[in-house]
Motif scaffolding. Sequence first.
Motif, short mmCIF file in Angstrom:
data_model
loop_
_atom_site.label_atom_id
_atom_site.label_comp_id
_atom_site.label_asym_id
_atom_site.label_seq_id
_atom_site.Cartn_x
_atom_site.Cartn_y
_atom_site.Cartn_z
N ARG A 155 1.69 7.88 -3.75
CA ARG A 155 0.70 8.52 -4.65
C ARG A 155 -0.42 9.62 -3.88
O ARG A 155 -0.34 10.85 -4.80
N ARG A 166 0.38 3.87 -2.56
CA ARG A 166 -0.94 3.74 -3.21
C ARG A 166 -0.33 5.32 -2.70
O ARG A 166 -0.72 6.41 -2.76
N GLU A 182 0.71 -1.46 -0.32
CA GLU A 182 -0.22 0.51 -0.07
C GLU A 182 0.80 1.19 0.22
O GLU A 182 0.14 2.23 -0.04
#
Lengths: 160, 348
Positions: free
Chosen positions: B12, B9, B6
């Motif tokens: 980002r 992510r 994760e």
Amino acid sequence: MPKPSFVRFLCRSLAVLDDELPRAYRAVADRLGRRSVAIRVDDEFVFVSAAGGRVHVSLVLAREPSVHLHTSRGEIRALVDGRRSLLDAMLEGRLELRGTVSDLIAFDGALMAYLHGAVRCPHFIELRDEYFKETPGRPTGAPAEREATEHVFRPQTQAT
Amino acid sequence: MIPSDERARLQRALEARDYFRRPPRVERGTHKEWLHFAVYAEGLDVLVNYSIVDDIRPRAPQGAELYRLTCIVREGAWDGDVDSWPQHSARVRGGSLDLSFGPNEVRFEGGAYLLRAKLKNRPIEVDLVLEPDAFPTEANNVNVEDGPPIHWMVAPRLRASGTVKHAGRTHVLVDAPAYHDHNWGSFGWGRNFAWEWGYTLPRDKDNPWTLVFVRLTDRGHRRMLMQGIFLWRAGSKERVFRDDEVELRHEGLLRPRSLLKIPRVMGLVSPGTAVDVPRRLTVTGRSRGDWVDFEFDSSDVAQVIIPNDDDLGVTIINEVSGDARVRGEVRGEAFGFQGRSMCEFLGA
């Protein structure tokens, strides 16, 4: 390096205030009204008054002062650095203020307008640093020094 | 806290939200933007704030900005200051998180925040890397009484590692709990708004819960504009309580014996030690069977005093450290933790 001069600092700071934050400058003049303030910092004497929305700094007494202030450059630094409050400085005898209650209240209003303007003008930081960095030397209250200082700063202070 | 798959992510998500806005100015601006970081370790609280604000002086050149570092450290008592830096000393890129002025720097790089801060006149130096452990949330278009909306992004839980130097001592931090938010908008200090805000992170690093609350009111604290409690669990936002689901209660008043005011010169225009800070703050959330109680005991306060933009008054941000207790239940899961907390109480 020039000798520390409160008069030079005061004149320059008022010019900065007038240029960068005119409403604070006008508030100083308005709150002083017709009063004259005699300021002594170490061995320097200066008289501050107002007329026509302008603040005048003079080395010559024009009218009887309503308020007398006496302190030192070291004490001004302690106040600016937050090491002492204005109240504590007065209670400890490090800063002396004399005048009637109404004149002192008016002076406090003018001083607060000046300080509120000062903290909004980044150029005050340079003036402050310059004033506190200057090398102590011969007292700047000597006659020759007074004359030179007044000459240099007359255009900014618009002496009466 | 965040599973390794994760992490990309999360990086980002932060890159997409946490960047300098700095809108182009078409007229004299009132844009303000700041990055706020808080870190606590045993016996040490640290607050670092990098800000960029439009220069609103009447004769300021078009596009002029002011750069400021606010840094305070609490080791028994608060110490610190606000330093201003000229625009020519600053480097900042809009659209990314990359700012430096003087020896001060903040960047988001490789999924972590890099912070460097050094005060001019106080013996404080910070050099930290903050790794996020929770997904951010945004509160965009928050209405204030008399101006355009303001915006807030929160990255509530991070781990801070590096050094904090204070008064000749060097504190080495390893995975110390930390908090970050980013605020921006066009508004004037002194306008008709105030806020109360705080966060707490568990002392027990294995406890997955994190809490942040905020309340925005008018300047007199009489009319609530928005309030919310945000709860994260294991790095993801788990529950939000909003508006009439939230109650805040003040008990007593904090009466400090001494009070750090910064910038230090501001003590001249805002003297005294009376502060509008509760000794205890209780925030509760109740909704559809879920509940949370947050209790905060104030211990120390430092004041960041900001000149108002439109008048010769000031706005005072009370930065308050203390201990917090959290209890609650969300979707049948009971939870609770204790931790260090920082709250802000903004007043006139």
